[in-house]
Write an enzyme that holds these catalytic residues in place. Structure first.
Site, PDB file in Angstrom:
ATOM      1  N   ASN A  54      -7.789  36.260  -5.103  1.00 54.17           N
ATOM      2  CA  ASN A  54      -7.495  37.138  -6.236  1.00 54.17           C
ATOM      3  C   ASN A  54      -8.451  36.772  -7.379  1.00 54.17           C
ATOM      4  O   ASN A  54      -8.432  35.643  -7.868  1.00 54.17           O
ATOM      5  CB  ASN A  54      -6.030  36.938  -6.662  1.00 54.17           C
ATOM      6  CG  ASN A  54      -5.658  37.798  -7.861  1.00 54.17           C
ATOM      7  OD1 ASN A  54      -6.424  37.897  -8.814  1.00 54.17           O
ATOM      8  ND2 ASN A  54      -4.487  38.400  -7.823  1.00 54.17           N
ATOM      9  N   ASP A  75      -8.780  38.239 -10.403  1.00 51.42           N
ATOM     10  CA  ASP A  75      -8.391  38.755 -11.730  1.00 51.42           C
ATOM     11  C   ASP A  75      -8.962  37.925 -12.876  1.00 51.42           C
ATOM     12  O   ASP A  75      -9.380  38.462 -13.903  1.00 51.42           O
ATOM     13  CB  ASP A  75      -6.859  38.735 -11.901  1.00 51.42           C
ATOM     14  CG  ASP A  75      -6.153  39.770 -11.055  1.00 51.42           C
ATOM     15  OD1 ASP A  75      -6.835  40.643 -10.473  1.00 51.42           O
ATOM     16  OD2 ASP A  75      -4.909  39.704 -10.958  1.00 51.42           O
ATOM     17  N   HIS A  76      -8.934  36.584 -12.695  1.00 49.38           N
ATOM     18  CA  HIS A  76      -9.296  35.743 -13.842  1.00 49.38           C
ATOM     19  C   HIS A  76     -10.794  35.712 -14.124  1.00 49.38           C
ATOM     20  O   HIS A  76     -11.208  35.252 -15.193  1.00 49.38           O
ATOM     21  CB  HIS A  76      -8.725  34.329 -13.674  1.00 49.38           C
ATOM     22  CG  HIS A  76      -7.235  34.314 -13.886  1.00 49.38           C
ATOM     23  ND1 HIS A  76      -6.573  35.317 -14.549  1.00 49.38           N
ATOM     24  CD2 HIS A  76      -6.281  33.434 -13.511  1.00 49.38           C
ATOM     25  CE1 HIS A  76      -5.286  35.049 -14.580  1.00 49.38           C
ATOM     26  NE2 HIS A  76      -5.077  33.923 -13.942  1.00 49.38           N
ATOM     27  N   HIS A  92      -5.490  42.863  -9.372  1.00 48.88           N
ATOM     28  CA  HIS A  92      -4.275  43.500  -9.892  1.00 48.88           C
ATOM     29  C   HIS A  92      -4.697  44.431 -11.023  1.00 48.88           C
ATOM     30  O   HIS A  92      -5.178  43.980 -12.055  1.00 48.88           O
ATOM     31  CB  HIS A  92      -3.318  42.418 -10.394  1.00 48.88           C
ATOM     32  CG  HIS A  92      -1.988  42.940 -10.835  1.00 48.88           C
ATOM     33  ND1 HIS A  92      -0.927  42.111 -11.141  1.00 48.88           N
ATOM     34  CD2 HIS A  92      -1.522  44.203 -11.041  1.00 48.88           C
ATOM     35  CE1 HIS A  92       0.126  42.837 -11.504  1.00 48.88           C
ATOM     36  NE2 HIS A  92      -0.219  44.116 -11.466  1.00 48.88           N
ATOM     37  N   ARG A 141      -3.512  46.250 -13.816  1.00 52.47           N
ATOM     38  CA  ARG A 141      -2.285  46.311 -14.616  1.00 52.47           C
ATOM     39  C   ARG A 141      -2.295  47.528 -15.524  1.00 52.47           C
ATOM     40  O   ARG A 141      -3.359  48.009 -15.927  1.00 52.47           O
ATOM     41  CB  ARG A 141      -2.158  45.052 -15.484  1.00 52.47           C
ATOM     42  CG  ARG A 141      -2.050  43.750 -14.686  1.00 52.47           C
ATOM     43  CD  ARG A 141      -1.738  42.592 -15.610  1.00 52.47           C
ATOM     44  NE  ARG A 141      -0.382  42.700 -16.091  1.00 52.47           N
ATOM     45  CZ  ARG A 141       0.651  41.990 -15.611  1.00 52.47           C
ATOM     46  NH1 ARG A 141       0.457  41.103 -14.662  1.00 52.47           N
ATOM     47  NH2 ARG A 141       1.856  42.157 -16.081  1.00 52.47           N
ATOM     48  N   ARG A 155      -5.346  44.362 -18.863  1.00 52.30           N
ATOM     49  CA  ARG A 155      -5.702  43.125 -19.583  1.00 52.30           C
ATOM     50  C   ARG A 155      -6.844  42.376 -18.916  1.00 52.30           C
ATOM     51  O   ARG A 155      -7.510  41.579 -19.540  1.00 52.30           O
ATOM     52  CB  ARG A 155      -4.485  42.228 -19.765  1.00 52.30           C
ATOM     53  CG  ARG A 155      -4.025  41.570 -18.492  1.00 52.30           C
ATOM     54  CD  ARG A 155      -2.988  40.518 -18.785  1.00 52.30           C
ATOM     55  NE  ARG A 155      -1.702  41.092 -19.134  1.00 52.30           N
ATOM     56  CZ  ARG A 155      -0.531  40.493 -18.899  1.00 52.30           C
ATOM     57  NH1 ARG A 155      -0.524  39.308 -18.337  1.00 52.30           N
ATOM     58  NH2 ARG A 155       0.599  41.060 -19.201  1.00 52.30           N
ATOM     59  N   HIS A 156      -7.033  42.574 -17.618  1.00 50.20           N
ATOM     60  CA  HIS A 156      -8.198  41.927 -16.994  1.00 50.20           C
ATOM     61  C   HIS A 156      -9.002  42.936 -16.151  1.00 50.20           C
ATOM     62  O   HIS A 156     -10.056  43.387 -16.573  1.00 50.20           O
ATOM     63  CB  HIS A 156      -7.831  40.654 -16.210  1.00 50.20           C
ATOM     64  CG  HIS A 156      -6.529  40.687 -15.455  1.00 50.20           C
ATOM     65  ND1 HIS A 156      -6.234  41.652 -14.519  1.00 50.20           N
ATOM     66  CD2 HIS A 156      -5.460  39.854 -15.490  1.00 50.20           C
ATOM     67  CE1 HIS A 156      -5.038  41.394 -14.008  1.00 50.20           C
ATOM     68  NE2 HIS A 156      -4.525  40.323 -14.591  1.00 50.20           N
ATOM     69  N   GLU A 208      -3.289  45.180  -6.154  1.00 53.72           N
ATOM     70  CA  GLU A 208      -1.880  45.072  -6.555  1.00 53.72           C
ATOM     71  C   GLU A 208      -1.641  46.050  -7.689  1.00 53.72           C
ATOM     72  O   GLU A 208      -2.454  46.138  -8.617  1.00 53.72           O
ATOM     73  CB  GLU A 208      -1.583  43.660  -7.061  1.00 53.72           C
ATOM     74  CG  GLU A 208      -1.796  42.579  -6.033  1.00 53.72           C
ATOM     75  CD  GLU A 208      -1.717  41.191  -6.672  1.00 53.72           C
ATOM     76  OE1 GLU A 208      -1.511  41.089  -7.891  1.00 53.72           O
ATOM     77  OE2 GLU A 208      -1.884  40.223  -5.938  1.00 53.72           O
ATOM     78  N   GLY A 227       1.258  31.331  -7.079  1.00 49.90           N
ATOM     79  CA  GLY A 227       1.431  29.949  -7.508  1.00 49.90           C
ATOM     80  C   GLY A 227       0.903  28.918  -6.525  1.00 49.90           C
ATOM     81  O   GLY A 227       1.118  27.724  -6.716  1.00 49.90           O
ATOM     82  N   GLY A 278      -5.101  33.121  -6.373  1.00 50.40           N
ATOM     83  CA  GLY A 278      -5.971  33.471  -7.488  1.00 50.40           C
ATOM     84  C   GLY A 278      -6.201  32.345  -8.463  1.00 50.40           C
ATOM     85  O   GLY A 278      -7.251  31.698  -8.462  1.00 50.40           O
ATOM     86  N   HIS A 279      -5.193  32.075  -9.287  1.00 44.80           N
ATOM     87  CA  HIS A 279      -5.384  31.193 -10.436  1.00 44.80           C
ATOM     88  C   HIS A 279      -6.020  29.841 -10.073  1.00 44.80           C
ATOM     89  O   HIS A 279      -6.984  29.413 -10.711  1.00 44.80           O
ATOM     90  CB  HIS A 279      -4.046  30.972 -11.158  1.00 44.80           C
ATOM     91  CG  HIS A 279      -4.186  30.112 -12.361  1.00 44.80           C
ATOM     92  ND1 HIS A 279      -4.516  30.604 -13.596  1.00 44.80           N
ATOM     93  CD2 HIS A 279      -4.089  28.770 -12.507  1.00 44.80           C
ATOM     94  CE1 HIS A 279      -4.613  29.599 -14.448  1.00 44.80           C
ATOM     95  NE2 HIS A 279      -4.352  28.479 -13.814  1.00 44.80           N
TER      96      HIS A 279
HETATM   97  N1  PXP Z   1       0.359  37.791  -5.097  1.00 39.49           N
HETATM   98  C1  PXP Z   1       0.784  38.624  -6.080  1.00 39.49           C
HETATM   99  C2  PXP Z   1       1.640  39.768  -5.712  1.00 39.49           C
HETATM  100  C3  PXP Z   1       0.405  38.421  -7.411  1.00 39.49           C
HETATM  101  O1  PXP Z   1       0.845  39.259  -8.380  1.00 39.49           O
HETATM  102  C4  PXP Z   1      -0.447  37.340  -7.720  1.00 39.49           C
HETATM  103  C5  PXP Z   1      -0.903  37.125  -9.135  1.00 39.49           C
HETATM  104  O2  PXP Z   1      -1.634  38.231  -9.563  1.00 39.49           O
HETATM  105  C6  PXP Z   1      -0.878  36.509  -6.670  1.00 39.49           C
HETATM  106  C7  PXP Z   1      -0.439  36.747  -5.375  1.00 39.49           C
HETATM  107  C8  PXP Z   1      -1.773  35.352  -6.911  1.00 39.49           C
HETATM  108  O3  PXP Z   1      -1.068  34.395  -7.633  1.00 39.49           O
HETATM  109  P1  PXP Z   1      -1.818  33.137  -8.228  1.00 39.49           P
HETATM  110  O4  PXP Z   1      -2.812  33.650  -9.236  1.00 39.49           O
HETATM  111  O5  PXP Z   1      -0.727  32.340  -8.835  1.00 39.49           O
HETATM  112  O6  PXP Z   1      -2.509  32.458  -7.085  1.00 39.49           O
END
Ligand code: PXP
Length: 245
Positions: A6, A8-9, A42, A44, A48-49, A69, A191, A212-213
């Site tokens: 992911n 996004d960041h 994602h 949104r 925001r990103h 997403e 997470g 992702g994070h």
């Molecule tokens: N799965 C879904 C449905 C999410 O919304 C997210 C965060 O956007 C993730 C996975 C990834 O989560 P993380 O960034 O905590 O790894």
């Protein structure tokens, strides 16, 4: 078990200055070169990103598969039907949340989710639904004819910090087995990081993880390719964890 990153960041950093770098499209290429088997973003409601432009370009450039997403809103369904990503994951969305807070309550929002699933499948877009590891929620996803689910690993990740992760891991394993039995394709995520990945990586029914994070955070220190490779290696060779903590 496949790894979908992911990104996004990457867009979060760009949006911190409302500029044009770093570009999530470049990040997706690097993730794929490092072995990611999917790219997730994602889109949104508040943008925001990730921006619409990112999804449009990623659809044209991602060589593995693009998972977007989104909330099951009229606006998002229209965007999905236009851009046609390989897959949409339906997620709940609350305006001022920091990140997705839990799985979608498919029983509470049954009508709306069913409509979204049908619209996406009619447009030949694969559909996954993000749900908590609850057998009732998973049965309802099956009833609504969702082909795939993504099990929320958020509670497991939180529990991991206090050491009391074993019951949460068991819930995920049981949910994954039940979903597989119903014929659903099973993914998981939220997470997950380089420390808590081991337990999840041992669940055979889970075909793909969305992370992702932690990968982007590590990438800011060691580089994106190293961060992706390290996670992919841990997923392939999970350390056996002591049980019963
Ligand atoms: N799965 C879904 C449905 C999410 O919304 C997210 C965060 O956007 C993730 C996975 C990834 O989560 P993380 O960034 O905590 O790894």
């Amino acid at each position: 078990m496949r790894l979908a990153v992911n990104i996004d960041h990457i867009a979060t950093i760009r949006e911190a200055r409302k500029t044009d770098e770093p570009d999530p499209v470049a990040a997706a290429v690097l993730c794929e070169l490092a072995g990611a088997q999917g790219i997730t973003v994602h889109l949104r409601g508040d943008r925001r990103h990730i921006q619409d432009r990112d999804v449009e370009l990623l659809r044209k450039t991602v060589a593995t598969h693009l998972n977007v997403e989104m909330a099951a809103t009229t606006e998002m369904m229209r965007i999905a039907q236009t851009i046609k990503p390989h897959q949409v994951t339906l997620v709940p969305e609350r305006k001022d949340e920091i990140t997705t807070e839990g799985g979608l309550d498919v029983m509470l929002h049954s009508g709306n989710i069913e409509k979204a699933i049908n619209q996406l499948l009619d447009a030949r877009i694969d559909v996954s639904v993000f749900v908590d590891p609850s057998i009732d929620q998973i049965r309802h996803c099956h009833k609504l004819r969702a082909p795939k689910i993504e099990i929320n690993t958020g509670k497991y990740a939180d529990a991991w910090k206090s050491g009391a992760w074993a019951p949460e891991l068991e819930k995920i394993a049981t949910a994954a087995r039940a979903a597989k039995k119903l014929g659903l394709t099973v993914y998981a995520g939220h997470g997950l990081n380089y420390r808590n990945i081991d337990g999840i990586a041992t669940i055979a029914e889970i075909e793909e993880l969305n992370i992702g994070h932690s990968i982007i955070a590590r990438a800011s220190l060691v580089g994106l390719e190293a961060a992706v490779r390290e996670m992919a290696t841990l997923m392939r060779n999970p350390r056996r964890l002591p049980r019963g903590t």
